[in-house]
Motif scaffolding. Structure first.
Motif, short mmCIF file in Angstrom:
data_model
loop_
_atom_site.label_atom_id
_atom_site.label_comp_id
_atom_site.label_asym_id
_atom_site.label_seq_id
_atom_site.Cartn_x
_atom_site.Cartn_y
_atom_site.Cartn_z
N PRO A 177 15.70 8.83 -23.99
CA PRO A 177 15.96 7.89 -25.09
C PRO A 177 14.96 6.74 -25.15
O PRO A 177 14.51 6.36 -26.24
N GLY A 178 14.61 6.17 -24.00
CA GLY A 178 13.66 5.07 -24.00
C GLY A 178 12.29 5.50 -24.50
O GLY A 178 11.65 4.77 -25.28
N GLU A 179 11.85 6.67 -24.07
CA GLU A 179 10.55 7.18 -24.53
C GLU A 179 10.58 7.46 -26.03
O GLU A 179 9.59 7.21 -26.74
N LEU A 180 11.71 7.97 -26.51
CA LEU A 180 11.82 8.26 -27.94
C LEU A 180 11.80 6.98 -28.78
O LEU A 180 11.18 6.95 -29.85
N VAL A 181 12.44 5.93 -28.31
CA VAL A 181 12.41 4.66 -29.04
C VAL A 181 10.98 4.14 -29.12
O VAL A 181 10.53 3.67 -30.17
N ASP A 182 10.24 4.24 -28.01
CA ASP A 182 8.84 3.83 -28.02
C ASP A 182 8.02 4.67 -29.00
O ASP A 182 7.16 4.15 -29.72
N THR A 183 8.30 5.97 -29.01
CA THR A 183 7.60 6.87 -29.93
C THR A 183 7.88 6.50 -31.38
O THR A 183 6.98 6.50 -32.22
N LEU A 184 9.13 6.16 -31.67
CA LEU A 184 9.49 5.79 -33.04
C LEU A 184 8.81 4.49 -33.46
O LEU A 184 8.43 4.32 -34.62
N CYS A 185 8.63 3.57 -32.52
CA CYS A 185 7.89 2.33 -32.83
C CYS A 185 6.44 2.65 -33.20
O CYS A 185 5.88 2.08 -34.15
N GLN A 186 5.84 3.59 -32.47
CA GLN A 186 4.47 4.00 -32.76
C GLN A 186 4.38 4.67 -34.13
O GLN A 186 3.43 4.45 -34.89
N VAL A 187 5.37 5.51 -34.44
CA VAL A 187 5.39 6.18 -35.75
C VAL A 187 5.48 5.15 -36.87
O VAL A 187 4.78 5.26 -37.88
N ALA A 188 6.35 4.16 -36.69
CA ALA A 188 6.49 3.11 -37.71
C ALA A 188 5.18 2.35 -37.90
O ALA A 188 4.80 2.02 -39.03
N ASP A 189 4.48 2.07 -36.80
CA ASP A 189 3.22 1.33 -36.88
C ASP A 189 2.13 2.15 -37.56
O ASP A 189 1.36 1.63 -38.38
N LYS A 190 2.05 3.44 -37.23
CA LYS A 190 0.98 4.30 -37.75
C LYS A 190 1.28 4.81 -39.16
O LYS A 190 0.37 5.12 -39.92
N GLY A 191 2.56 4.94 -39.48
CA GLY A 191 2.94 5.47 -40.79
C GLY A 191 2.93 6.98 -40.86
O GLY A 191 2.95 7.55 -41.97
N TYR A 192 2.94 7.65 -39.73
CA TYR A 192 3.03 9.11 -39.72
C TYR A 192 3.49 9.56 -38.33
O TYR A 192 3.48 8.78 -37.37
N ALA A 193 3.90 10.82 -38.24
CA ALA A 193 4.32 11.40 -36.96
C ALA A 193 3.67 12.76 -36.79
O ALA A 193 3.62 13.56 -37.74
N ILE A 194 3.18 13.01 -35.59
CA ILE A 194 2.69 14.34 -35.21
C ILE A 194 3.55 14.83 -34.06
O ILE A 194 3.73 14.12 -33.06
N VAL A 195 4.09 16.02 -34.19
CA VAL A 195 4.91 16.62 -33.15
C VAL A 195 4.23 17.92 -32.71
O VAL A 195 3.95 18.79 -33.54
N ASP A 196 3.97 18.02 -31.41
CA ASP A 196 3.20 19.14 -30.87
C ASP A 196 4.08 19.97 -29.94
O ASP A 196 4.36 19.57 -28.81
N GLN A 197 4.55 21.11 -30.42
CA GLN A 197 5.30 22.10 -29.63
C GLN A 197 6.59 21.55 -29.02
O GLN A 197 7.02 22.02 -27.98
N GLU A 198 7.22 20.59 -29.68
CA GLU A 198 8.48 20.07 -29.15
C GLU A 198 9.69 20.83 -29.69
O GLU A 198 10.74 20.85 -29.05
N LEU A 199 9.54 21.43 -30.87
CA LEU A 199 10.63 22.21 -31.43
C LEU A 199 10.47 23.69 -31.11
O LEU A 199 11.44 24.38 -30.81
N GLU A 200 9.25 24.17 -31.14
CA GLU A 200 8.97 25.58 -30.89
C GLU A 200 7.56 25.73 -30.34
O GLU A 200 6.64 25.04 -30.77
N HIS A 201 7.41 26.62 -29.38
CA HIS A 201 6.10 26.85 -28.77
C HIS A 201 5.10 27.31 -29.82
O HIS A 201 5.38 28.19 -30.63
#
Length: 255
Positions: A177-201
């Motif tokens: 959870p702590g890592e995810l909150v930090d990730t969400l802060c980064q997404v908000a700052d950058k204005g986009y999200a990249i997810v690499d193989q977290e849902l499916e290989h």
């Protein structure tokens, strides 16, 4: 949720029927009464009555002990798609983006702690999960989900993470959870999200927010095969195209 919380206007029978309908979408296969009972948490007699009613109304069919949905159910989803300004205006833009980049792209919104696909333009199937309008995926491990979560106040993000089972879909899935909150802060700052193989290989995706009159109202993404598209290309080619379409949606006025 089937708990009426003491609401005298709440129709428990309708809620049960809708829960039974939804379990077919979750399982994507014929269901027995016992299976539907486990999926919904309803008693077998309650499920049996719901299925009997759905069969009588033409929304389901019975084959021995199994039940399937009938095409009439499509009218329920079409009622939303045909009346949704967001879905109607987004679809031709998604089609054009797919043809431009030759990649599948989608538009999603938050509903019940999940990202709901409201429009999609597909080139070819790159996931083992079949995605279409109406599909649902977790928020915490998808690019659209993270964009939508990043638009929330931090207290709401933390509340979501507390009530959500953060399971690993692949070895790369972030579940702390702590890592995810930090990730969400980064997404908000950058204005986009990249997810690499977290849902499916092998799956990599990039998403941007779609702004409306009330702030972020949806997310727009492109999904690619990791072995074919480098992350640098997501930044240099795909991200600008997504931002352009997002601005086009904002310009035509999305509620």
């Amino acid at each position: 949720m089937l708990d009426a919380h003491g609401d005298p206007e709440f129709m428990t029978s309708l809620a049960r029927g809708l829960a039974v309908l939804r379990c077919f979408a979750d399982e994507q296969k014929p269901m027995t009464i016992a299976q539907a009972s486990r999926a919904t948490g309803l008693s077998r007699p309650a499920v049996k009555r719901c299925l009997h009613t759905l069969v009588r109304l033409g929304y389901a069919a019975q084959d021995g002990v199994s039940y399937t949905l009938r095409p009439k159910v499509l009218a329920l989803g079409y009622a939303y798609l045909s009346s949704s300004t967001l879905a109607m205006r987004a679809q031709p833009l998604l089609d054009a983006l797919r043809d431009e980049l030759h990649e599948s792209c989608s538009l999603g919104v938050i509903e019940e702690d999940e990202v709901y696909y409201v429009a999609r333009a597909e080139v070819s199937r790159i996931m083992s999960i079949a995605l279409r309008a109406g599909s649902r995926l977790p928020l915490y491990c998808t690019s659209m989900g993270r964009v939508l979560l990043a638009a929330m106040p931090r207290t709401e993000q933390e509340a979501y993470l507390r009530r959500t089972r953060l399971r690993s879909f692949t070895p790369s899935t972030r579940t702390d959870p702590g890592e995810l909150v930090d990730t969400l802060c980064q997404v908000a700052d950058k204005g986009y999200a990249i997810v690499d193989q977290e849902l499916e290989h092998g799956l990599r995706s990039v998403a941007v927010p779609v702004l409306g009159k009330r702030g972020v109202v949806a997310a727009l993404n492109i999904g690619t095969q990791r072995e074919r598209i480098a992350e640098a290309e997501l930044h240099s080619r795909y991200l600008p195209a997504l931002r352009r379409v997002s601005e086009e949606l904002r310009a035509i006025g999305i509620d």
